[in-house]
Design a protein around this motif. Structure first.
Motif, PDB file in Angstrom:
ATOM      1  N   GLY A 450       0.975  12.993   3.844  1.00 49.44           N
ATOM      2  CA  GLY A 450       2.161  12.308   3.346  1.00 49.44           C
ATOM      3  C   GLY A 450       2.004  11.872   1.906  1.00 49.44           C
ATOM      4  O   GLY A 450       0.892  11.785   1.371  1.00 49.44           O
ATOM      5  N   TYR A 451       3.142  11.587   1.265  1.00 48.87           N
ATOM      6  CA  TYR A 451       3.148  11.098  -0.125  1.00 48.87           C
ATOM      7  C   TYR A 451       4.206  10.003  -0.263  1.00 48.87           C
ATOM      8  O   TYR A 451       3.913   8.844  -0.222  1.00 48.87           O
ATOM      9  N   GLY A 452       5.462  10.363  -0.492  1.00 45.59           N
ATOM     10  CA  GLY A 452       6.550   9.395  -0.441  1.00 45.59           C
ATOM     11  C   GLY A 452       6.677   8.474  -1.624  1.00 45.59           C
ATOM     12  O   GLY A 452       6.745   7.251  -1.462  1.00 45.59           O
ATOM     13  N   ALA A 453       6.736   9.036  -2.844  1.00 46.76           N
ATOM     14  CA  ALA A 453       6.919   8.207  -4.039  1.00 46.76           C
ATOM     15  C   ALA A 453       7.504   9.049  -5.168  1.00 46.76           C
ATOM     16  O   ALA A 453       7.433  10.282  -5.147  1.00 46.76           O
ATOM     17  N   TYR A 454       8.091   8.353  -6.135  1.00 46.53           N
ATOM     18  CA  TYR A 454       8.573   8.951  -7.384  1.00 46.53           C
ATOM     19  C   TYR A 454       9.645  10.030  -7.181  1.00 46.53           C
ATOM     20  O   TYR A 454       9.936  10.795  -8.097  1.00 46.53           O
ATOM     21  N   GLY A 530      -2.841  11.414  -1.251  1.00 40.92           N
ATOM     22  CA  GLY A 530      -3.506  11.210  -2.519  1.00 40.92           C
ATOM     23  C   GLY A 530      -2.660  10.440  -3.505  1.00 40.92           C
ATOM     24  O   GLY A 530      -1.428  10.527  -3.491  1.00 40.92           O
ATOM     25  N   SER A 531      -3.296   9.651  -4.364  1.00 39.12           N
ATOM     26  CA  SER A 531      -2.631   8.880  -5.399  1.00 39.12           C
ATOM     27  C   SER A 531      -1.659   7.885  -4.748  1.00 39.12           C
ATOM     28  O   SER A 531      -2.075   7.056  -3.956  1.00 39.12           O
ATOM     29  N   ALA A 532      -0.350   7.989  -5.019  1.00 37.57           N
ATOM     30  CA  ALA A 532       0.595   7.113  -4.320  1.00 37.57           C
ATOM     31  C   ALA A 532       0.590   7.400  -2.823  1.00 37.57           C
ATOM     32  O   ALA A 532       0.909   6.520  -2.011  1.00 37.57           O
ATOM     33  N   GLY A 533       0.224   8.622  -2.444  1.00 37.26           N
ATOM     34  CA  GLY A 533       0.040   8.931  -1.025  1.00 37.26           C
ATOM     35  C   GLY A 533      -1.179   8.235  -0.451  1.00 37.26           C
ATOM     36  O   GLY A 533      -1.246   7.964   0.752  1.00 37.26           O
ATOM     37  N   GLY A 534      -2.163   7.920  -1.302  1.00 33.74           N
ATOM     38  CA  GLY A 534      -3.302   7.132  -0.856  1.00 33.74           C
ATOM     39  C   GLY A 534      -2.911   5.695  -0.572  1.00 33.74           C
ATOM     40  O   GLY A 534      -3.457   5.048   0.332  1.00 33.74           O
ATOM     41  N   LEU A 535      -1.950   5.165  -1.356  1.00 33.58           N
ATOM     42  CA  LEU A 535      -1.391   3.849  -1.048  1.00 33.58           C
ATOM     43  C   LEU A 535      -0.748   3.876   0.338  1.00 33.58           C
ATOM     44  O   LEU A 535      -0.926   2.951   1.142  1.00 33.58           O
ATOM     45  N   LEU A 536      -0.011   4.941   0.611  1.00 32.27           N
ATOM     46  CA  LEU A 536       0.606   5.106   1.931  1.00 32.27           C
ATOM     47  C   LEU A 536      -0.448   5.064   3.031  1.00 32.27           C
ATOM     48  O   LEU A 536      -0.293   4.358   4.041  1.00 32.27           O
TER      49      LEU A 536
END
Length: 680
Positions: A450-454, A530-536
């Motif tokens: 998953g990712y879900g940002a920007y 990864g990245s913002a997906g890592g926040l998820l």
């Protein structure tokens, strides 16, 4: 066995803040200790890691040729060679018959990144041939910090000049005189903010434009027509565009529409009804954007005329211009759609074979070309470069990414599922597995991404490496959660700022749906982002740790609250439009409520692997390091917790293709170990 490193704690609100002391011996020693602990814990998987590396490498055609791109008198192409980390860049004379047949006699090596890398990190930024095709402008990042050096190569003599400019973002844009280059400088927060004009043969450069608002990034590029230069200024919510005749690079840029908060637009230049025109994609009449045209001589906003109205059900994502047609990139029902509008003929949509897929215009080729190239792939179908005849819609597969060894695309089944979020929203899931795995009707190991940002869309893509999971009975799934762009602009807005918790709830709903559907169980479910997906990933682990058996967090943005409180860090200020400004008390409380680092608590967590890049300028290495330190302090389980810091890499990990495969092999070996599938 080596004991897990325990980070010391300081007094104060953030006891692991000392890990932010970049280049201190204490920090480097701690990161190296974490790396040593990881290698010790995964030592029994060393043979498996090597086997996976060879297996994945064995599917990739190590010596290959890219599809040649025609431009002027030449064909431009890349060649990869077995053993080399990077492709080499070439050109040759274009055949008189206009075919793509390479002429060995005139083949010319333009750039060899393997020689430039010298075994270390290397990222190629710009690769820009001058309009007269006599020069190559290129830029190199040798550390992963995304700060580039600029170079110009004389293609006749081979002479290379390094331009004497520092702190560059790597972009290089030619004017039509093939003598003038525009490039961009980064500010102290790593934001592209100043545009320069440099004329070859002179020592310095002239500052053309400086963007003072920390939310706005600056980007310069050539129009499709090759007749105009476009300077795009953009925050997460607002745009401003300036243009300049590419034949008159010493003139001043002209603004099309002064910035107005919430107005996003982008422009291109080409032909409309046989006349040179500006084409403008703007959200002034609705969040899914409409399309406008303006005469070449009158590009300002009062002269825009609507040629495609806003559609609340269809997102207009982009426009590709050509002498003979417009190609609209749309998003409808969660999938990308291409609509072609040939000059003087009826519009049509590009037809495709799969139910869920990834599709975009890869190359508009030369402006006068009668064809364009599309890149198309699906979870079980390797990427194809398709040629589209603009006038007729006829398609031809010019190249398909090869898969070496046994491979049958029909052995895999893709599905599109829909999970129901807590508020009733239907959230799409794309998945793939071997047909017999799905037909068995029994739970299987499942890798959920998953990712879900920007507003970024995670359209289904093919992966050579992923076959190593699928061939071992895994299901691979993508959760298309809110915050991404898969379902249009409203989908993005429903997963940002005060609506960010929807992203996490959607991902949990997708996991629960896959379990309820009998496709997997919590003890077989691995998650990754990864990245913002890592926040998820960090957020859902805090909220529902018992739902998952393993998690991989790549360069994870898990220290979001502290990062957003520090305007001196790269990119922080421009991120306010995505996450909010925590200097406002209500925003502080909102982010604090879900920030992964702040919300680690005394509970059992699944096995976790976190990966960081020491030179990462987007997500600092210490975010993962501090998160892992706090997890070690507070978690109540004995599950494996590992941190891998690439000490010579940035946001994208190691730069070479073989290094990238070794990273994937490590991650897969970790999964097999913690899921009880250690033999792979």
């Amino acid at each position: 066995m080596i004991a897990a490193p325990i980070a010391r704690q300081e007094s104060g609100a953030d006891p692991y803040r000392w890990l932010e002391n970049r280049d201190s011996d204490e920090v480097l020693d701690h990161l190296r200790a974490e790396n040593a602990y990881l290698e010790a814990e995964l030592a029994p998987q060393q043979a498996l890691r090597e086997r996976l590396f060879e297996e994945i490498k064995g599917r990739i055609r190590e010596t290959d040729l890219s599809l040649p791109v025609p431009w002027g008198d030449y064909l431009y192409f890349q060649r990869t060679t077995a053993g080399d980390e990077y492709p080499r860049h070439y050109r040759c004379r274009k055949p008189a018959d206009g075919s793509l047949t390479l002429d060995a006699a005139s083949e010319q090596l333009l750039l060899d990144p393997n020689a430039l890398a010298g075994g270390g990190y290397l990222a190629l930024g710009a690769f820009s041939i001058s309009p007269d095709q006599r020069r190559l402008a290129y830029s190199l990042d040798r550390s992963g910090d995304e700060i580039y050096r600029l170079f110009v190569k004389e293609l006749d003599s081979g002479q290379i000049q390094e331009l004497p400019f520092d702190d560059c973002d790597g972009s290089m844009t030619w004017a039509n005189d093939s003598q003038t280059l525009f490039f961009t400088e980064l500010d102290d927060t790593h934001r592209p903010y100043k545009l320069y004009r440099h004329r070859l043969g002179t020592d310095g450069a002239e500052a053309v434009f400086e963007e003072g608002d920390g939310r706005f990034f600056l980007h310069c590029y050539r129009s499709s027509s090759e007749r105009q230069l476009i300077l795009q200024l953009g925050s997460k919510t607002t745009s401003e565009v300036w243009v300049l005749d590419a034949e008159r690079p010493q003139d001043a840029f002209v603004c099309l529409a002064p910035r107005e908060e919430g107005h996003e637009y982008d422009v291109d230049h080409g032909l409309q009804d046989g006349a040179w025109s500006w084409l403008i994609r703007s959200n002034q009449s609705g969040i899914n954007f409409a399309l406008y045209a303006a005469d070449e001589a009158a590009p300002q906003r009062p002269h825009w005329r609507e040629i495609r109205a806003h559609d609340p059900a269809v997102m207009l994502e982009g426009v590709t211009l050509n002498r003979d047609a417009l190609v609209l990139s749309l998003r409808e029902g969660g999938l990308p759609v291409l609509e072609v509008q040939p000059q003087g003929a009826a519009a049509y949509r590009v037809q495709l074979p799969d139910a869920a897929y990834s599709l975009h215009v890869q190359d508009g080729l030369e402006f006068h070309s009668t064809v364009i190239r599309l890149r198309y792939e699906a979870l079980g179908r390797p990427a194809q470069i398709r040629q589209l005849e603009l006038a007729t819609g006829a398609q031809q597969v010019l190249k398909q990414t090869p898969v070496e060894g046994p491979f049958d695309a029909e052995a895999y089944e893709s599905r599109r599922l829909w999970a129901t979020a807590a508020d009733g929203t239907q959230v799409p899931i794309s998945l793939v597995a071997r047909r017999e795995v799905l037909a068995a009707g029994t739970p299987a190991p499942l890798y959920l991404y998953g990712y879900g940002a920007y507003g970024e869309s995670l359209d289904p893509w093919f992966s050579h490496a992923r076959l190593s999971l699928l061939e071992r009975g895994f299901v691979f799934a993508i959760a298309h959660v809110r915050g991404g762009g898969e379902m249009g602009e409203a989908w993005y807005r429903a997963g940002k700022l005060e609506h960010k918790p929807n992203t996490f709830g959607d991902f949990i709903a997708c996991a629960e749906h896959l379990i309820d559907a009998g496709l997997t169980t919590p003890v077989q479910l691995a998650i990754s982002g990864g990245s913002a997906g890592g926040l998820l990933i960090g957020a859902v682990l805090n909220q529902r740790p018992q739902l998952f058996a393993a998690a991989i967090a790549e360069v994870p943005f898990v220290d979001v609250l502290n990062t957003m409180l520090n305007p001196e860090l790269p990119l922080t200020v421009t991120e306010y439009d995505e996450w909010g400004d925590p200097n406002q008390p209500e925003v502080f409380a909102r982010i604090q409520a879900y920030a992964p680092y702040e919300n680690v608590r005394a509970q059992a967590y699944p096995a976790i692997l976190a990966v960081a890049g020491y030179n990462d300028s987007r997500v600092q290495y210490w975010e993962a390091a501090k998160w892992v330190a706090r997890l070690r302090e507070r978690k109540t389980d004995a599950n494996l917790l590992l941190l891998k810091t690439d000490l010579e890499a940035g946001h994208g990990g190691m730069s070479g293709r073989y290094q990238g495969i070794r990273d994937v092999a490590l991650e897969y070996a970790f999964l097999f170990k913690v899921l009880g599938l250690a033999e792979g």
